[in-house]
Design a protein around this motif. Sequence first.
Motif, PDB file in Angstrom:
ATOM      1  N   THR A   1      11.641  -4.921   5.488  1.00 49.42           N
ATOM      2  CA  THR A   1      10.795  -3.733   5.689  1.00 49.42           C
ATOM      3  C   THR A   1      11.161  -2.619   4.699  1.00 49.42           C
ATOM      4  OG1 THR A   1      12.293  -3.141   7.465  1.00 49.42           O
ATOM      5  CG2 THR A   1      10.157  -3.999   8.123  1.00 49.42           C
ATOM      6  N   ASP A   2      12.431  -2.577   4.290  1.00 46.09           N
ATOM      7  CA  ASP A   2      12.813  -1.550   3.307  1.00 46.09           C
ATOM      8  C   ASP A   2      12.113  -1.789   1.972  1.00 46.09           C
ATOM      9  OD1 ASP A   2      14.428  -0.478   5.198  1.00 46.09           O
ATOM     10  OD2 ASP A   2      16.322  -1.182   4.330  1.00 46.09           O
TER      11      ASP A   2
ATOM     12  N   SER B   1       9.217  -3.275   1.656  1.00 45.37           N
ATOM     13  CA  SER B   1       7.821  -2.907   1.888  1.00 45.37           C
ATOM     14  C   SER B   1       7.671  -1.381   1.832  1.00 45.37           C
ATOM     15  CB  SER B   1       7.414  -3.468   3.254  1.00 45.37           C
ATOM     16  OG  SER B   1       6.103  -3.177   3.528  1.00 45.37           O
ATOM     17  N   GLN B   2       8.635  -0.703   2.452  1.00 44.56           N
ATOM     18  CA  GLN B   2       8.637   0.763   2.462  1.00 44.56           C
ATOM     19  C   GLN B   2       8.740   1.305   1.032  1.00 44.56           C
ATOM     20  OE1 GLN B   2       8.129   1.709   5.547  1.00 44.56           O
ATOM     21  NE2 GLN B   2       7.719   3.742   4.716  1.00 44.56           N
TER      22      GLN B   2
ATOM     23  N   LYS C   1       5.623   1.296  -0.842  1.00 43.74           N
ATOM     24  CA  LYS C   1       4.643   2.340  -0.481  1.00 43.74           C
ATOM     25  C   LYS C   1       4.859   3.631  -1.270  1.00 43.74           C
ATOM     26  CE  LYS C   1       3.795   0.555   4.085  1.00 43.74           C
ATOM     27  NZ  LYS C   1       4.268   0.550   5.462  1.00 43.74           N
ATOM     28  N   SER C   2       6.022   3.734  -1.932  1.00 43.59           N
ATOM     29  CA  SER C   2       6.302   4.983  -2.648  1.00 43.59           C
ATOM     30  C   SER C   2       5.749   4.978  -4.078  1.00 43.59           C
ATOM     31  CB  SER C   2       7.806   5.252  -2.664  1.00 43.59           C
ATOM     32  OG  SER C   2       8.447   4.259  -3.428  1.00 43.59           O
TER      33      SER C   2
ATOM     34  N   ASN D   1       0.892  -6.828  -1.201  1.00 44.85           N
ATOM     35  CA  ASN D   1       1.263  -5.422  -0.954  1.00 44.85           C
ATOM     36  C   ASN D   1       0.862  -4.539  -2.137  1.00 44.85           C
ATOM     37  OD1 ASN D   1       2.392  -6.210   1.437  1.00 44.85           O
ATOM     38  ND2 ASN D   1       4.511  -5.794   0.872  1.00 44.85           N
TER      39      ASN D   1
ATOM     40  N   ASN E   1      -1.655  -1.447  -1.790  1.00 44.67           N
ATOM     41  CA  ASN E   1      -1.320  -0.089  -2.263  1.00 44.67           C
ATOM     42  C   ASN E   1      -2.438   0.445  -3.140  1.00 44.67           C
ATOM     43  OD1 ASN E   1       1.208  -0.156  -1.154  1.00 44.67           O
ATOM     44  ND2 ASN E   1       2.319   0.022  -3.095  1.00 44.67           N
TER      45      ASN E   1
ATOM     46  N   GLU F   1      -3.033  -0.182   4.379  1.00 44.37           N
ATOM     47  CA  GLU F   1      -1.743  -0.630   4.919  1.00 44.37           C
ATOM     48  C   GLU F   1      -1.437  -2.047   4.434  1.00 44.37           C
ATOM     49  OE1 GLU F   1       0.709   0.684   6.795  1.00 44.37           O
ATOM     50  OE2 GLU F   1      -0.339   2.602   6.582  1.00 44.37           O
ATOM     51  N   HIS F   2      -0.153  -2.368   4.356  1.00 42.14           N
ATOM     52  CA  HIS F   2       0.220  -3.759   4.021  1.00 42.14           C
ATOM     53  C   HIS F   2      -0.087  -4.652   5.219  1.00 42.14           C
ATOM     54  CE1 HIS F   2       3.529  -2.004   1.179  1.00 42.14           C
ATOM     55  NE2 HIS F   2       2.302  -1.819   0.725  1.00 42.14           N
TER      56      HIS F   2
END
Length: 396
Positions: free
Chosen positions: A79-80, A82-83, A86-87, A145, A149, A154-155
């Motif tokens: 998840t990190d 994936s997070q 998102k940046s 992903n 983006n 959302e993924h």
Amino acid sequence: QPLRVYDPGYMNTICCTSKISYIDGDKGILEYRGIPIEELAEKSTFVEVAYLLINGELPSKSQLQEWDEKLRKHTFIHTDASQMMKSFRYDAHPMGMLISTLAAISTFHPEVNPALAGEGVYKNQDIVNKQIYRILGSLPTIASNSFRNRIGREHNMPHENMSYVENFLYMLDKLNEKEYKPHPKITRALEVLFILHAEHELNCSTAFVRHLSSSGVDIYTAIAGAAGALYGPKHGGANEAVLRMLEEIGDLKNIPQFIKDVKDRKKLLMGFGHRVYKNYDPRAKIVKQIAYQVFEITGKEPLIEIAIELEKIALSDPYFIQRKLYPNVDFYSGVIYRALGFPTDMFPVLFTIPRVAGWLAHWKEYLNDKENNIVRPRQNYIGPEKRNYLPVEQRK
Ligand code: CMC
């Protein structure tokens, strides 16, 4: 002094032995582990081809099942990661996102990083295989992903009961939650494109996997580096460049001027020419057929007319004939991706996903190669002769 040969672009340098793929560029032949690409495109699946490339033989039924399960189990990314994805900026190029994420994932697995865990870590076959499952399994997720983006959505999570290619398409769209299933003909078309793109001996990016691996760097960084090489418009970015070229031409009536610009060396005819194929690229033939199968479902992509006319003119023009310039795999693939609704900047990503199978096959082969010296070419120095340092006050 050993004999050294000046060979820019490594046109004439053989730097390894390999059993993975065979190309006869003059006859237009491509084989994976001895099996013609045409047969694999007709009868196999991408997952099976990846097994063949990486492990050397077609899998038995139980081997295929186990391989498929392992890949499915590794479709999720941390998840990190994936997070982190998102940046990226909303308009970041998907290849930039993919490359950076692959490099970042290297930091998620310090226990198998030779820099930290010791040089011998990849001598353990289970560890090597685990990295292969992880990279191959998670790649469609990272790729989707980057697409999500790009379109500001959302993924999506992977679907555990779908095939490799189906799951990738599912994650891109996932229109009606669990009920959504990509069209089987579209899935098969993309599957064949994946098979065709999976391996191509020592192209720029695959050579780079071996090059980077020779330094002992971890496989995630090596794969990220290879993806960087693939991003370039002369290599994996060519499919994107073809589409941009077709759009720029825009109309059949503009083709003669474009061809003139190519001959005046103002432009390259993207999707034409190949370092190894001096005959029709066997993959391009298959891709051209797939285009029409896809159009039956999506409707005809208007740019195909320009592509066909360009090919016709180029193949009958002495300029291209003399230089043995034929369409390569990227000439028609972009038109198909466009018909499928992919944004142009996703095209190199669609090349990278399957090519990772080839990169991993070369990585594994490289690890078992007794001659795997660090890659370190030499240069001819043509700079200034020895001179003294001049303090800044005395410089002009
Ligand atoms: N358009 C116009 N002229 C070309 C092209 C082209 N696409 N490709 C090569 N030429 C000319 C080149 O100018 C040279 O002419 P001359 O002998 O008069 O100087 C002659 O053909 C030989 O070319 P080369 O540059 O020596 O060939 P290469 O093997 O070094 O380059 C290539 C191969 C793929 C980089 C080049 O053909 C190219 O840039 N093609 C366009 C990009 C492309 O489609 N790339 C995808 C390759 S297939 C997928 C992949 O492997 O990633």
